[in-house]
Design a protein around this motif. Structure first.
Motif, mmCIF file in Angstrom:
data_model
loop_
_atom_site.group_PDB
_atom_site.id
_atom_site.type_symbol
_atom_site.label_atom_id
_atom_site.label_comp_id
_atom_site.label_asym_id
_atom_site.label_seq_id
_atom_site.Cartn_x
_atom_site.Cartn_y
_atom_site.Cartn_z
ATOM 1 N N PHE A 1 -21.797 0.833 -30.753
ATOM 2 C CA PHE A 1 -21.717 -0.568 -31.164
ATOM 3 C C PHE A 1 -20.301 -0.936 -31.580
ATOM 4 O O PHE A 1 -19.789 -1.991 -31.188
ATOM 5 C CB PHE A 1 -22.684 -0.822 -32.319
ATOM 6 C CG PHE A 1 -22.600 -2.217 -32.872
ATOM 7 C CD1 PHE A 1 -23.202 -3.270 -32.221
ATOM 8 C CD2 PHE A 1 -21.887 -2.479 -34.038
ATOM 9 C CE1 PHE A 1 -23.118 -4.563 -32.717
ATOM 10 C CE2 PHE A 1 -21.797 -3.761 -34.544
ATOM 11 C CZ PHE A 1 -22.416 -4.807 -33.883
ATOM 12 N N VAL A 2 -19.655 -0.088 -32.383
ATOM 13 C CA VAL A 2 -18.308 -0.395 -32.865
ATOM 14 C C VAL A 2 -17.316 -0.429 -31.704
ATOM 15 O O VAL A 2 -16.400 -1.260 -31.672
ATOM 16 C CB VAL A 2 -17.869 0.624 -33.944
ATOM 17 C CG1 VAL A 2 -16.418 0.404 -34.338
ATOM 18 C CG2 VAL A 2 -18.765 0.506 -35.157
ATOM 19 N N TYR A 3 -17.505 0.474 -30.749
ATOM 20 C CA TYR A 3 -16.634 0.469 -29.576
ATOM 21 C C TYR A 3 -16.779 -0.847 -28.815
ATOM 22 O O TYR A 3 -15.800 -1.458 -28.392
ATOM 23 C CB TYR A 3 -16.996 1.650 -28.667
ATOM 24 C CG TYR A 3 -16.058 1.847 -27.515
ATOM 25 C CD1 TYR A 3 -14.884 2.587 -27.653
ATOM 26 C CD2 TYR A 3 -16.322 1.284 -26.262
ATOM 27 C CE1 TYR A 3 -14.019 2.764 -26.594
ATOM 28 C CE2 TYR A 3 -15.456 1.456 -25.196
ATOM 29 C CZ TYR A 3 -14.309 2.195 -25.378
ATOM 30 O OH TYR A 3 -13.443 2.367 -24.332
ATOM 31 N N TRP A 4 -18.022 -1.295 -28.662
ATOM 32 C CA TRP A 4 -18.269 -2.577 -27.981
ATOM 33 C C TRP A 4 -17.702 -3.731 -28.783
ATOM 34 O O TRP A 4 -17.052 -4.636 -28.246
ATOM 35 C CB TRP A 4 -19.777 -2.743 -27.788
ATOM 36 C CG TRP A 4 -20.179 -4.099 -27.276
ATOM 37 C CD1 TRP A 4 -20.195 -4.519 -25.987
ATOM 38 C CD2 TRP A 4 -20.620 -5.216 -28.072
ATOM 39 N NE1 TRP A 4 -20.626 -5.828 -25.917
ATOM 40 C CE2 TRP A 4 -20.900 -6.284 -27.186
ATOM 41 C CE3 TRP A 4 -20.818 -5.416 -29.428
ATOM 42 C CZ2 TRP A 4 -21.344 -7.511 -27.621
ATOM 43 C CZ3 TRP A 4 -21.272 -6.643 -29.878
ATOM 44 C CH2 TRP A 4 -21.531 -7.684 -28.977
ATOM 45 N N SER B 1 -15.881 7.191 -34.287
ATOM 46 C CA SER B 1 -15.187 8.456 -34.077
ATOM 47 C C SER B 1 -14.378 8.507 -32.792
ATOM 48 O O SER B 1 -13.447 9.291 -32.685
ATOM 49 C CB SER B 1 -16.222 9.582 -34.065
ATOM 50 O OG SER B 1 -17.139 9.396 -32.998
ATOM 51 N N HIS B 2 -14.728 7.690 -31.799
ATOM 52 C CA HIS B 2 -14.058 7.827 -30.496
ATOM 53 C C HIS B 2 -13.310 6.562 -30.102
ATOM 54 O O HIS B 2 -13.041 6.340 -28.932
ATOM 55 C CB HIS B 2 -15.090 8.169 -29.427
ATOM 56 C CG HIS B 2 -16.121 7.101 -29.228
ATOM 57 N ND1 HIS B 2 -17.226 6.995 -30.019
ATOM 58 C CD2 HIS B 2 -16.194 6.083 -28.334
ATOM 59 C CE1 HIS B 2 -17.970 5.958 -29.606
ATOM 60 N NE2 HIS B 2 -17.356 5.383 -28.606
ATOM 61 N N LEU B 3 -12.956 5.704 -31.040
ATOM 62 C CA LEU B 3 -12.256 4.468 -30.687
ATOM 63 C C LEU B 3 -10.897 4.751 -30.072
ATOM 64 O O LEU B 3 -10.144 5.594 -30.549
ATOM 65 C CB LEU B 3 -12.073 3.589 -31.919
ATOM 66 C CG LEU B 3 -13.254 2.703 -32.306
ATOM 67 C CD1 LEU B 3 -12.878 1.868 -33.507
ATOM 68 C CD2 LEU B 3 -13.667 1.809 -31.163
ATOM 69 N N GLN B 4 -10.598 4.031 -29.030
ATOM 70 C CA GLN B 4 -9.276 4.079 -28.427
ATOM 71 C C GLN B 4 -8.342 3.189 -29.259
ATOM 72 O O GLN B 4 -8.773 2.524 -30.188
ATOM 73 C CB GLN B 4 -9.364 3.588 -26.980
ATOM 74 C CG GLN B 4 -10.276 4.442 -26.113
ATOM 75 C CD GLN B 4 -9.809 5.881 -26.020
ATOM 76 O OE1 GLN B 4 -8.624 6.143 -25.826
ATOM 77 N NE2 GLN B 4 -10.739 6.824 -26.178
ATOM 78 N N PRO B 5 -7.025 3.135 -28.953
ATOM 79 C CA PRO B 5 -6.127 2.235 -29.675
ATOM 80 C C PRO B 5 -6.689 0.823 -29.698
ATOM 81 O O PRO B 5 -7.372 0.404 -28.761
ATOM 82 C CB PRO B 5 -4.828 2.310 -28.862
ATOM 83 C CG PRO B 5 -4.851 3.676 -28.264
ATOM 84 C CD PRO B 5 -6.299 3.942 -27.959
ATOM 85 N N PRO B 6 -6.447 0.072 -30.774
ATOM 86 C CA PRO B 6 -7.101 -1.224 -30.978
ATOM 87 C C PRO B 6 -6.897 -2.184 -29.819
ATOM 88 O O PRO B 6 -5.823 -2.302 -29.273
ATOM 89 C CB PRO B 6 -6.441 -1.756 -32.258
ATOM 90 C CG PRO B 6 -5.192 -0.961 -32.415
ATOM 91 C CD PRO B 6 -5.462 0.366 -31.825
ATOM 92 N N ASN B 7 -7.977 -2.871 -29.490
ATOM 93 C CA ASN B 7 -7.940 -3.817 -28.390
ATOM 94 C C ASN B 7 -7.518 -5.201 -28.836
ATOM 95 O O ASN B 7 -7.308 -6.072 -28.008
ATOM 96 C CB ASN B 7 -9.337 -3.903 -27.754
ATOM 97 C CG ASN B 7 -9.795 -2.584 -27.173
ATOM 98 O OD1 ASN B 7 -9.105 -2.000 -26.369
ATOM 99 N ND2 ASN B 7 -10.967 -2.114 -27.599
ATOM 100 N N TYR B 8 -7.436 -5.428 -30.153
ATOM 101 C CA TYR B 8 -7.337 -6.804 -30.607
ATOM 102 C C TYR B 8 -5.917 -7.263 -30.928
ATOM 103 O O TYR B 8 -5.720 -8.160 -31.714
ATOM 104 C CB TYR B 8 -8.267 -7.051 -31.787
ATOM 105 C CG TYR B 8 -8.373 -5.955 -32.814
ATOM 106 C CD1 TYR B 8 -9.313 -4.962 -32.653
ATOM 107 C CD2 TYR B 8 -7.558 -5.935 -33.937
ATOM 108 C CE1 TYR B 8 -9.449 -3.961 -33.601
ATOM 109 C CE2 TYR B 8 -7.694 -4.949 -34.881
ATOM 110 C CZ TYR B 8 -8.645 -3.961 -34.712
ATOM 111 O OH TYR B 8 -8.761 -2.983 -35.650
#
Length: 608
Positions: A110-113, A333-340
Motif C-alpha cells: 500500500f505504501v509503495y502504491w 521496507s522496500h521503497l525506492q527513492p521518493p517519487n514525489y
C-alpha cells in the motif's frame, strides 16, 4: 463491503492456499458471515462475479458445497484501501490497514502504491494544464488562524494563505511594503499612519479595507480569543481609520520594533465578516488575501489553490495537496527513492538519486530541555538543574544516522557553527556532587515529550538514571488539547523550536508568548527578571544596544540553568532537478508561491 466477507472467510481458512478446493456448508457460511442464508447466497454470487472464488453449491441431501479461493487476501485488502484513498478518505484507508495488519505484505504494498501518488501531478482538461504539487505530512495541521498558531508547519501555511501590512526583507533586514504600500511615523514614534493598497481582495471576494486592518490588530487583545500574541500589540492605545485605505495607530510609548511586529505572520490581516461568520471554523477554513486559498481541510488532507486575484504575482502552481499520512506508515521496507519530487527535513543517511539537489538552512532549529519552575519539586533547586546539565552527555543523544546534521547548542540560535567531537559541559562527577548538594531524595520526575522525540527522551531517561535521577516519561501529541495541561504538570519538557525570519523578535516571543513552553515553565521570579530585560530592550532604538539586552537574557538563562540546550539541527530539503525556484524560508520550508516544474514532454503526453 464484499471484501469484508471475503477477508473474514479467508481468515477462517488461512491455511488454505489459492486454487485449493474445500468443502463447506451453508450453515457454516452463515456463522462466518453473521448474516442470513439469503444474504450468504448474494455475497457468494458477488464474490464469484468479481473473480475471487469459484463456488459449487451442493445438490441434494448430504452433498456439501465446494469453494475454491482465487484471490489473495493481500490483493483484495490492497484494492479496498486504494479505493478509500481514491475517494479522498485517507485516514479510513490507514484504519483499514490496521484492521488487517496480520497480512504480512499489505502495508509495504500500500505504501509503495501511495508513494507513487505524490509529487508533481500535471493534468490536462479541456486543453488547460493544471499543475498540482502533492506532498505527504505525518499529522493533521490543526490551526490556520494566524492569531492562534503554535507550530512551524502552521506558521508556514499561514504565510501562504495570508499577508501582513509590511514585510521584512530577509536578505537586507529592511522593512518593505506588504498590504501597506507606504507609511509614516510621528509624535516621537508614537503615531503610525499606513496607506493600504487598493484592489486587494480576500479569498471570499470582498476588497480589504482599513476596517479589516483595525479589526485584525484589535482582535489580538480580545479576551474571548485569548491570543498568545497579544503582547505584540500591548503598546497600542487606539486605532483610527482614515477612509477605506488608510489607518492610523496610536501607541502609548515609542516602540522601535513596531514595524517588526507588523511583519510577523501572527499579525496577518483577516476579514472581519468571515471571522465573525465562521467562528471557531475560521481556524480550519480561514480566509485571507494570500497567494493560496484553502478549499479543503479535514482529517484527510489540506488543499490549497492558487488565488487568481492575488495582488502580488499569481503563484505558478495551481494546487497544493498536503495528504495526512502517518509517518511510520510511509516507511515501507522496500521503497525506492521518493517519487514525489521533494522531501522536507531529509537527513544525510537517506539514499537519493545522484541528480537530486539539496538546499539547507543551519542554526535556527534547536532542540532543548526546559525545567518547570512553576511546579514544586527538586527542579526548583539550582544545584539540581546544574546536575542535569552536567549529567547528560549530549554526544550520546545525537540522532542515529545524522551525525553531520547537528551541533551542540548553547542558545536558541547558532551564530557560528562549531562542530565538536565531545560534549564540553558533560561532567558526571560534578553532576553527582551537585545532585547531593540539591538534597534530591529519589523523587520521580516527569518528562513530557512528543512521539517523534521518544528515542531522545528514552536516552535522556537512561543518562539521568545513571547519575541517580529517577525519570518517568509521558508522551503527548503536540497540537492536542491535553498538550498544554501535560506540559504544565511535568517537571521537564523535551522541546524543539525553529526561529522565524526575525531572530530578535523570535527569541522575545519564546519568553512572552503564552503558548511557548519556555514561558509556560518560567517561575515567577525568573519571569520578572526576563520581563524586565525585555522591557528595557524595547526602550532602545539601537539594534546594537538591543543586542546587549539579548545577551543579558542569554546569560541569565545560562546562569540559572533554566534550559538544557541540546542541538542545532540542519533543515535540509532535497528535490528533483525539474523543480525550479526552490529556496528555503527561515522555517525550513519551501515557499509554494515561487515553485514551478519543468516537466518533460513525455510526462505531459503520459498525463494526456
Amino acid at each position: 463491503m464484499i471484501d469484508f466477507y471475503y477477508l473474514r472467510l479467508r481468515k477462517k481458512y488461512a491455511e488454505v492456499k489459492e486454487q485449493a478446493e474445500i468443502e463447506i456448508t451453508l450453515t457454516e457460511l452463515t456463522d462466518i458471515f453473521q448474516c442470513t442464508a439469503r444474504n450468504v447466497n448474494f455475497v457468494l454470487k458477488r464474490m464469484e462475479e468479481a473473480g475471487w472464488i469459484h463456488w459449487t453449491p451442493g445438490r441434494g441431501r448430504g452433498h456439501r458445497s465446494k469453494i475454491i479461493f482465487l484471490a489473495k487476501s493481500e490483493t483484495i485488502a490492497l484494492e479496498s484501501a486504494q479505493a478509500l484513498v481514491k475517494k479522498g478518505d485517507i485516514q479510513q484507508a490507514f484504519a483499514y490497514l490496521e484492521e488487517h495488519s496480520a497480512l504480512p505484505a499489505l502495508k509495504d504494498q500500500f505504501v509503495y502504491w501511495l508513494d507513487s501518488h505524490f509529487g508533481y501531478r500535471p493534468e490536462v482538461k479541456n486543453d488547460t494544464l493544471t499543475d498540482t504539487l502533492r506532498l505527504p505530512y505525518s499529522k493533521r495541521i490543526a490551526c490556520l488562524d494566524p492569531a492562534l498558531i503554535t507550530f512551524v508547519v502552521e506558521c508556514h501555511m499561514v504565510q501562504q494563505i495570508f499577508d501582513v501590512l509590511v514585510r521584512m526583507n530577509t536578505k537586507t533586514g529592511n522593512i518593505e511594503g506588504g498590504l501597506a504600500h507606504y507609511w509614516t511615523s510621528g509624535n516621537n514614534g508614537k503615531e503610525w499612519t499606513f496607506y493600504l493598497r487598493k484592489g486587494v481582495f480576500f479569498h471570499h471576494g470582498r476588497e480589504m479595507t482599513s476596517e479589516d486592518v483595525k479589526y485584525s490588530i484589535e482582535r489580538h487583545n480580545s479576551k474571548e480569543l485569548c491570543s498568545p500574541f497579544r503582547w505584540l500589540f500591548a503598546d497600542v492605545e487606539h486605532i483610527e481609520t482614515i477612509g477605506s485605505y488608510a489607518i492610523r495607530i496610536h501607541l502609548r510609548r515609542a516602540n522601535p520594533l513596531f514595524l517588526h511586529h507588523l511583519s510577523y505572520d501572527r499579525t496577518s490581516i483577516v476579514p472581519q465578516d468571515a471571522v465573525t461568520e465562521l467562528g471557531e471554523a475560521f481556524s480550519r477554513m480561514p480566509v485571507g488575501t494570500g497567494p493560496f486559498r484553502v478549499v479543503q481541510n479535514d482529517d484527510n488532507m489540506l488543499v490549497l489553490e492558487a488565488f487568481p486575484r492575488y495582488f502580488d504575482r499569481r503563484a505558478h502552481l495551481d494546487r497544493i495537496e498536503i495528504w495526512y499520512t502517518p509517518e511510520l506508515m510511509r516507511k515501507a521496507s522496500h521503497l525506492q527513492p521518493p517519487n514525489y519530487m521533494m522531501r522536507h527535513q531529509c537527513d544525510t543517511a537517506e539514499e537519493l538519486p545522484e541528480d537530486w539537489q539539496t538546499i539547507q538552512t543551519i542554526g535556527r532549529d534547536c532542540s532543548f530541555f526546559t525545567f518547570n519552575l512553576n511546579l514544586p519539586g527538586p527542579q526548583q533547586k539550582l544545584a539540581f538543574r546544574r546536575a542535569v546539565v552536567h549529567g547528560v552527555d549530549r554526544k550520546l543523544l545525537v540522532p542515529s544516522g545524522a551525525p553531520g546534521d547537528v551541533t551542540f547548542a548553547k542558545w536558541f540560535y547558532e551564530e557560528s557553527r562549531e562542530p565538536s567531537d565531545t560534549d564540553e559541559q558533560y561532567d558526571p562527577i560534578l553532576a553527582k556532587r551537585l545532585l547531593a548538594e540539591s538534597g534530591y531524595d529519589g523523587e520521580e520526575m516527569l518528562l513530557v515529550h512528543a512521539p517523534h522525540h521518544k528515542g531522545s527522551a528514552e536516552k535522556l531517561q537512561i543518562q539521568l538514571g545513571e547519575i541517580g535521577i529517577k525519570v518517568k516519561l509521558n508522551e503527548v501529541n503536540w497540537g492536542t488539547a491535553e498538550r498544554e495541561e501535560m506540559v504544565r504538570s511535568s517537571h521537564f519538557t523535551f522541546n524543539r523550536n525553529v526561529l522565524d525570519h526575525d531572530v530578535e523578535l523570535a527569541v522575545i516571543e519564546l519568553f512572552l508568548a503564552d503558548n511557548c513552553v519556555v514561558r509556560m515553565h518560567l517561575g515567577d521570579e525568573l519571569k520578572q527578571q526576563t520581563d524586565f530585560i525585555i522591557e528595557r530592550l524595547y526602550q532602545e532604538g539601537s539594534p546594537v544596544t538591543r543586542g546587549t539586552y539579548l545577551n543579558r537574557l542569554r546569560q541569565l538563562v545560562t546562569d540559572q540553568a533554566y534550559v538544557l540546550f541540546l542541538f542545532h539541527h540542519t533543515q535540509r530539503t532535497v528535490f528533483h532537478p525539474s523543480l525550479r525556484n526552490v529556496c528555503l524560508n527561515s522555517l525550513g520550508w519551501v515557499r509554494f508561491r515561487d515553485l514551478w516544474f519543468e516537466p518533460t514532454i513525455d510526462a505531459l503526453q503520459q498525463e494526456r
